[in-house]
Design a protein around this motif. Structure first.
Motif, PDB file in Angstrom:
ATOM      1  N   VAL A 152       0.847  -1.197   0.000  1.00 10.59           N
ATOM      2  CA  VAL A 152       0.000   0.000   0.000  1.00 10.59           C
ATOM      3  C   VAL A 152       0.881   1.245   0.000  1.00 10.59           C
ATOM      4  O   VAL A 152       2.009   1.218   0.494  1.00 10.59           O
ATOM      5  CB  VAL A 152      -0.934  -0.009   1.239  1.00 10.59           C
ATOM      6  CG1 VAL A 152      -0.159   0.141   2.536  1.00 10.59           C
ATOM      7  CG2 VAL A 152      -2.001   1.078   1.133  1.00 10.59           C
ATOM      8  N   VAL A 156      -1.354   6.707   1.910  1.00  4.98           N
ATOM      9  CA  VAL A 156      -2.687   6.153   2.170  1.00  4.98           C
ATOM     10  C   VAL A 156      -2.713   5.434   3.519  1.00  4.98           C
ATOM     11  O   VAL A 156      -3.619   5.620   4.330  1.00  4.98           O
ATOM     12  CB  VAL A 156      -3.089   5.193   1.024  1.00  4.98           C
ATOM     13  CG1 VAL A 156      -4.234   4.288   1.439  1.00  4.98           C
ATOM     14  CG2 VAL A 156      -3.464   5.997  -0.221  1.00  4.98           C
ATOM     15  N   LEU A 318      -8.540  -2.906   6.844  1.00  5.15           N
ATOM     16  CA  LEU A 318      -8.935  -1.795   5.972  1.00  5.15           C
ATOM     17  C   LEU A 318      -7.948  -1.639   4.823  1.00  5.15           C
ATOM     18  O   LEU A 318      -8.328  -1.310   3.695  1.00  5.15           O
ATOM     19  CB  LEU A 318      -9.058  -0.504   6.788  1.00  5.15           C
ATOM     20  CG  LEU A 318     -10.212  -0.535   7.812  1.00  5.15           C
ATOM     21  CD1 LEU A 318     -10.188   0.701   8.703  1.00  5.15           C
ATOM     22  CD2 LEU A 318     -11.573  -0.657   7.121  1.00  5.15           C
ATOM     23  N   ILE A 319      -6.677  -1.899   5.080  1.00  4.02           N
ATOM     24  CA  ILE A 319      -5.694  -1.796   4.002  1.00  4.02           C
ATOM     25  C   ILE A 319      -5.893  -2.929   2.995  1.00  4.02           C
ATOM     26  O   ILE A 319      -5.781  -2.724   1.785  1.00  4.02           O
ATOM     27  CB  ILE A 319      -4.273  -1.726   4.598  1.00  4.02           C
ATOM     28  CG1 ILE A 319      -4.104  -0.303   5.133  1.00  4.02           C
ATOM     29  CG2 ILE A 319      -3.209  -2.073   3.555  1.00  4.02           C
ATOM     30  CD1 ILE A 319      -2.838  -0.017   5.841  1.00  4.02           C
ATOM     31  N   HIS A 322      -8.724  -1.874   0.896  1.00  3.23           N
ATOM     32  CA  HIS A 322      -8.262  -0.823  -0.026  1.00  3.23           C
ATOM     33  C   HIS A 322      -7.499  -1.444  -1.202  1.00  3.23           C
ATOM     34  O   HIS A 322      -7.741  -1.096  -2.362  1.00  3.23           O
ATOM     35  CB  HIS A 322      -7.382   0.178   0.718  1.00  3.23           C
ATOM     36  CG  HIS A 322      -6.632   1.085  -0.187  1.00  3.23           C
ATOM     37  ND1 HIS A 322      -7.252   2.053  -0.938  1.00  3.23           N
ATOM     38  CD2 HIS A 322      -5.314   1.139  -0.500  1.00  3.23           C
ATOM     39  CE1 HIS A 322      -6.341   2.677  -1.669  1.00  3.23           C
ATOM     40  NE2 HIS A 322      -5.167   2.145  -1.413  1.00  3.23           N
ATOM     41  N   LEU A 327     -12.215  -0.001  -0.953  1.00  2.00           N
ATOM     42  CA  LEU A 327     -12.251   1.140  -0.033  1.00  2.00           C
ATOM     43  C   LEU A 327     -11.321   2.228  -0.590  1.00  2.00           C
ATOM     44  O   LEU A 327     -10.102   2.075  -0.559  1.00  2.00           O
ATOM     45  CB  LEU A 327     -11.784   0.692   1.364  1.00  2.00           C
ATOM     46  CG  LEU A 327     -11.734   1.752   2.458  1.00  2.00           C
ATOM     47  CD1 LEU A 327     -13.130   2.321   2.730  1.00  2.00           C
ATOM     48  CD2 LEU A 327     -11.148   1.167   3.742  1.00  2.00           C
ATOM     49  N   PRO A 328     -11.928   3.306  -1.125  1.00  2.00           N
ATOM     50  CA  PRO A 328     -11.114   4.275  -1.884  1.00  2.00           C
ATOM     51  C   PRO A 328     -10.333   5.246  -0.992  1.00  2.00           C
ATOM     52  O   PRO A 328     -10.532   6.459  -1.041  1.00  2.00           O
ATOM     53  CB  PRO A 328     -12.173   5.012  -2.714  1.00  2.00           C
ATOM     54  CG  PRO A 328     -13.402   4.979  -1.856  1.00  2.00           C
ATOM     55  CD  PRO A 328     -13.355   3.682  -1.090  1.00  2.00           C
ATOM     56  N   LEU A 329      -9.450   4.716  -0.182  1.00  2.00           N
ATOM     57  CA  LEU A 329      -8.696   5.574   0.746  1.00  2.00           C
ATOM     58  C   LEU A 329      -7.872   6.636   0.019  1.00  2.00           C
ATOM     59  O   LEU A 329      -7.613   7.714   0.547  1.00  2.00           O
ATOM     60  CB  LEU A 329      -7.773   4.722   1.628  1.00  2.00           C
ATOM     61  CG  LEU A 329      -8.460   3.814   2.645  1.00  2.00           C
ATOM     62  CD1 LEU A 329      -7.433   2.936   3.361  1.00  2.00           C
ATOM     63  CD2 LEU A 329      -9.237   4.640   3.670  1.00  2.00           C
ATOM     64  N   GLU A 330      -7.469   6.320  -1.231  1.00  2.00           N
ATOM     65  CA  GLU A 330      -6.611   7.268  -1.960  1.00  2.00           C
ATOM     66  C   GLU A 330      -7.324   8.604  -2.196  1.00  2.00           C
ATOM     67  O   GLU A 330      -6.681   9.642  -2.346  1.00  2.00           O
ATOM     68  CB  GLU A 330      -6.125   6.667  -3.289  1.00  2.00           C
ATOM     69  CG  GLU A 330      -7.170   6.545  -4.399  1.00  2.00           C
ATOM     70  CD  GLU A 330      -8.217   5.457  -4.163  1.00  2.00           C
ATOM     71  OE1 GLU A 330      -8.037   4.633  -3.244  1.00  2.00           O
ATOM     72  OE2 GLU A 330      -9.228   5.435  -4.910  1.00  2.00           O
TER      73      GLU A 330
END
Ligand code: APR
Ligand code: ZN
Ligand code: ZN
Length: 361
Positions: A152, A156, A318-319, A322, A327-330
């Motif tokens: 990752v 992020v 969560l990672i 993503h 999960l659009p953490l970016e």
């Protein structure tokens, strides 16, 4: 041997922050030195600078961070040099009543590192939230490090260290949002948007975003909001009721931290619904509600502490989500900046221009 690195220091109340040479000692028992790769700029860092938190200047700012463990002290077994980790501001004890009852986010015996980082002249630094990660390296307790998938992006990963985790956790941990639920989120900054992303992840059927700024509502849609309400133009409670068949939402998340928005949340929930307060009020704020309404409406009124998260459980999960594209953490990383740009990043945050500026090293 202490190492010299660069770090962002708040020298005194309301003084501009400066990049200074700081000294990071070798890790003691139970500690780790982490080579910081990314650290998000949060409101709390600005509050330290402004004197809203304490007067223990100088502060070493920064606390939403990810990096690689460089060295560990005696007795550290959970992480090792080379591990990619996300930092958290509370190393819980695992043994107090709260920890044993499965609510470590209320642990009252946290073991952050006993800080020994200093300026070059030996002046002791107070690291923000026990971390201090606007720095090339920082000293933390090993229990503040959670190992995650290194594929990752660090910018992020670091988000989970504070605001984004608080929002996601408010929805999935505190609010217990489930498949088919209707959810309203009042206040769509970084925390509210993260709550929207969390509600989406949990399978909510309707996600109503409420804000007073149309730009924020547009972003909220990209995070998964299905409906938006500008509460400057429309009554938020009526609009939420209308969008939920006249009932109100199953879960309402307040992500502003003000009495008037809390009141909206209180009345916008369905009978027996849940209100989650994740916005942080100031000490002088008061809330007045008819007690009969508290009694008559049932349900639960909760607050969410750092998203009631358990870092060792929630960060890797969560990672993973993503990395799978779920999960659009970016989208929370509006810009990446350098150590010398923190003051400018505060300015943009203050004007509501960014979700997160992230310092990348
Ligand atoms: N009604 C609805 N929305 C509001 C209102 C209001 N009366 N007042 C402000 N807002 C919106 C702002 O327009 C903004 O989009 O709330 C949002 C707040 O976002 P940020 O300032 O970016 O704050 P954020 O980082 O999301 O944190 C929100 O949670 O962790 C706490 O201390 C933090 O209390 C703060 C809250
Ligand atoms: Zn504990
Ligand atoms: Zn923070």
């Amino acid at each position: 041997m202490a190492q010299e690195v660069r770090g962002v220091v708040a020298p005194g109340r309301n003084e501009p922050v400066r990049v200074e040479t700081i000294l990071v000692p070798d890790p003691g028992p139970g500690e780790a030195v982490v080579k910081v790769q990314a650290c998000g700029v949060c409101h709390t860092d600005l509050h330290y600078k402004q004197g809203g938190i304490s007067d223990d200047y100088p502060f070493l700012l920064g606390h939403e961070a990810a990096g690689v463990v460089e060295s560990v002290g005696e007795g550290v077994t959970d992480v090792a040099p080379g591990d990619f980790v996300v930092l958290n501001w509370r190393a819980v004890c695992g043994q107090c009543r709260a920890c044993l009852r499965g609510r470590p986010w209320y642990c009252f015996d946290t073991h952050n590192a006993r800080q020994r980082m200093t300026l070059a002249d030996g002046t002791e630094l107070s690291p923000a939230l026990g971390i201090g990660a606007f720095a090339e390296k920082t000293l933390v307790a090993a229990g503040q490090c959670t190992k995650v998938d290194p594929s990752v992006s660090p910018a992020v990963a670091g988000l989970l260290g504070c605001g984004v985790m608080a929002g996601i956790g408010a929805a999935i941990n505190t609010g217990g949002v489930g498949r088919g639920d209707s959810v309203a989120v009042i206040g769509c900054g970084g925390v509210g948007d993260a709550a929207i992303a969390g509600a989406n992840l949990a399978g909510a059927a309707r996600i109503i975003a409420v804000d007073i700024d149309d730009r924020k509502l547009e972003t909220a849609r990209t995070m998964g909001a299905t409906h938006t309400v500008n509460s400057k133009e429309t009554d938020a409670v009526e609009a939420i009721r209308e969008l939920t068949g006249g009932f109100g939402a199953d879960v309402v998340i307040e992500a502003v931290g003000r009495p008037e928005t809390y009141r909206q949340a209180f009345y916008a929930r369905d009978l027996a619904g849940t209100v989650v307060l994740v916005g942080v009020p100031t000490p002088e704020m008061k809330l007045e509600l008819p007690l009969l309404d508290v009694f008559g409406r049932g349900g639960s009124l909760k607050s969410s502490w750092y998203g009631d998260c358990l870092p060792s459980r929630d960060f890797p999960m969560l990672i993973d989500l993503h990395l799978q594209g779920r999960l659009p953490l970016e989208k929370f990383v509006t810009e990446t900046v350098g150590l010398t740009d923190v003051e400018a990043a505060f300015e943009r945050m203050h004007h509501g221009d960014v979700l997160r500026s992230v310092v990348v090293l």
